[in-house]
Design a protein around this motif. Structure first.
Motif, PDB file in Angstrom:
ATOM      1  N   LEU A 128       3.783   4.977  -7.823  1.00  0.00           N
ATOM      2  CA  LEU A 128       5.022   5.407  -8.488  1.00  0.00           C
ATOM      3  C   LEU A 128       5.455   6.790  -8.013  1.00  0.00           C
ATOM      4  O   LEU A 128       6.635   7.030  -7.768  1.00  0.00           O
ATOM      5  N   ASP A 129       4.491   7.691  -7.912  1.00  0.00           N
ATOM      6  CA  ASP A 129       4.879   9.062  -7.580  1.00  0.00           C
ATOM      7  C   ASP A 129       5.382   9.166  -6.142  1.00  0.00           C
ATOM      8  O   ASP A 129       6.372   9.847  -5.867  1.00  0.00           O
ATOM      9  N   ALA A 130       4.713   8.460  -5.237  1.00  0.00           N
ATOM     10  CA  ALA A 130       5.153   8.478  -3.837  1.00  0.00           C
ATOM     11  C   ALA A 130       6.554   7.874  -3.714  1.00  0.00           C
ATOM     12  O   ALA A 130       7.420   8.401  -3.005  1.00  0.00           O
ATOM     13  N   VAL A 131       6.787   6.794  -4.440  1.00  0.00           N
ATOM     14  CA  VAL A 131       8.109   6.144  -4.400  1.00  0.00           C
ATOM     15  C   VAL A 131       9.155   7.067  -5.030  1.00  0.00           C
ATOM     16  O   VAL A 131      10.259   7.228  -4.528  1.00  0.00           O
ATOM     17  N   ARG A 132       8.777   7.700  -6.131  1.00  0.00           N
ATOM     18  CA  ARG A 132       9.712   8.619  -6.787  1.00  0.00           C
ATOM     19  C   ARG A 132      10.138   9.735  -5.834  1.00  0.00           C
ATOM     20  O   ARG A 132      11.325  10.048  -5.711  1.00  0.00           O
ATOM     21  N   LEU A 133       9.170  10.325  -5.146  1.00  0.00           N
ATOM     22  CA  LEU A 133       9.489  11.433  -4.242  1.00  0.00           C
ATOM     23  C   LEU A 133      10.410  10.964  -3.128  1.00  0.00           C
ATOM     24  O   LEU A 133      11.350  11.655  -2.744  1.00  0.00           O
ATOM     25  N   ASP A 164       0.888  -1.161   0.000  1.00  0.00           N
ATOM     26  CA  ASP A 164       0.000   0.000   0.000  1.00  0.00           C
ATOM     27  C   ASP A 164       0.926   1.210   0.000  1.00  0.00           C
ATOM     28  O   ASP A 164       2.150   1.048  -0.106  1.00  0.00           O
ATOM     29  N   ARG A 165       0.355   2.400   0.068  1.00  0.00           N
ATOM     30  CA  ARG A 165       1.220   3.564  -0.111  1.00  0.00           C
ATOM     31  C   ARG A 165       2.375   3.574   0.906  1.00  0.00           C
ATOM     32  O   ARG A 165       3.543   3.769   0.559  1.00  0.00           O
ATOM     33  N   GLU A 166       1.998   3.323   2.164  1.00  0.00           N
ATOM     34  CA  GLU A 166       3.006   3.415   3.217  1.00  0.00           C
ATOM     35  C   GLU A 166       4.083   2.328   3.056  1.00  0.00           C
ATOM     36  O   GLU A 166       5.285   2.599   3.136  1.00  0.00           O
ATOM     37  N   SER A 167       3.644   1.108   2.805  1.00  0.00           N
ATOM     38  CA  SER A 167       4.646   0.035   2.719  1.00  0.00           C
ATOM     39  C   SER A 167       5.455   0.133   1.419  1.00  0.00           C
ATOM     40  O   SER A 167       6.618  -0.260   1.378  1.00  0.00           O
ATOM     41  N   ALA A 168       4.859   0.695   0.367  1.00  0.00           N
ATOM     42  CA  ALA A 168       5.614   0.872  -0.883  1.00  0.00           C
ATOM     43  C   ALA A 168       6.760   1.854  -0.667  1.00  0.00           C
ATOM     44  O   ALA A 168       7.908   1.610  -1.067  1.00  0.00           O
ATOM     45  N   VAL A 169       6.435   2.960  -0.002  1.00  0.00           N
ATOM     46  CA  VAL A 169       7.461   3.977   0.260  1.00  0.00           C
ATOM     47  C   VAL A 169       8.542   3.409   1.184  1.00  0.00           C
ATOM     48  O   VAL A 169       9.745   3.597   0.956  1.00  0.00           O
TER      49      VAL A 169
END
Ligand code: PGA
Length: 265
Positions: A52-57, A17-22
């Motif tokens: 993708l965008d959250a990981v990119r940042l 999910d967003r948190e675990s992806a980051v």
């Protein structure tokens, strides 16, 4: 002859999910940095589109030298009325540099044909993305003795119309369908045989010189415990990792195995 730089990709599929992806991206980037992986290997990660965008940042802020950002799929269309699709330009807008095409789950679960895989591959390469074209036989095809024929058909069709000038941006992944997510791995000898066959075909399609510079990754239940023996094979230049890429430590151990073991020319 060209020395092939080891390459390992993490295909997160429809996980995190967003948190675990980051957090996973950060952990991979930190460990990659710690082990100075970028000196020895190309590493890319393919999170779900929506992260993708959250990981990119996260990577931009923390790990500018970190893993390259990849996407699991791409539309063959440049833009327009294609509900749910994501174009190359949209991915590039998020600093994505690599896309997967022809993954077996897209071929066999979603139903993508060789023609669709080819259109996606060409459109991604034309847009300036790197592309990892995945091929591989099903268990039934292997048992029928059709492994080489299936790989040959998928490579030929996937690369139809792809000019030699694009080969610098191309990676092939050989992923036997029966080994993906099953815990069953091809033996190093079987994997090597398939890779050698694919490389010989590439030599035929392009030239022996160009074929000897192309990276062919193995995918299908690669784990830290079996990576080194696979990567030691002369035509295996790294891996495309599914399940084991969801654990940063394990994924980095696999990347290290590639950095230490694949020195093929
Ligand atoms: P796996 O997946 O490592 O979980 O077998 C590989 C892939 O599908 O790329």
């Amino acid at each position: 002859m060209t020395q092939r730089r080891p390459c390992v990709g993490g295909n997160w599929k429809m996980n995190t999910d967003r948190e675990s992806a980051v957090a996973l991206a950060r952990a991979v980037a930190n460990a990659a940095q710690e082990h100075k992986l970028e000196q020895h290997a190309d590493v890319f990660i393919c999170p779900p589109f929506v992260y993708l965008d959250a990981v990119r940042l996260e990577l931009e802020a923390d790990a500018p030298e970190g893993p390259t950002l990849g996407a699991q799929d791409v539309s063959e269309q440049p833009n327009g009325a294609f509900t749910g699709e994501i174009s190359s330009a949209m991915l590039q807008d998020l600093d994505v540099e690599m896309v997967l095409t022809g993954h077996s789950e897209r071929r066999h679960v979603i139903g993508e044909t060789d023609d669709v895989v080819n259109a996606k591959t060409r459109s991604a390469l034309d847009a300036g993305l790197m592309c990892c074209l995945c091929v591989g036989e099903t268990l039934q095809q292997r048992e029928a003795g059709d492994t080489d024929r299936v790989n040959e058909t998928q490579v030929r069709a996937g690369l139809a119309g792809v000019g030699a000038h694009h080969l610098d941006s191309l990676v092939i992944a050989y992923e036997p369908v029966w080994a993906i997510g099953t815990g069953r791995t091809a033996t190093p000898d079987d994997a090597q045989a398939a890779h050698a066959h694919i490389r010989a075909l590439l030599a035929d399609l392009y030239s022996p010189d160009l074929a000897s510079g192309l990276r062919i990754l193995y995918g299908g239940s690669v784990k830290p415990g079996n990576a080194a023996e696979l990567f030691a094979q002369p035509d295996i230049d790294g891996g495309l990792i599914g399940g084991a890429s969801l654990d940063a430590e394990g994924f980095i151990a696999i990347c290290q195995a590639a950095a230490q073991t694949c020195h093929h020319a």
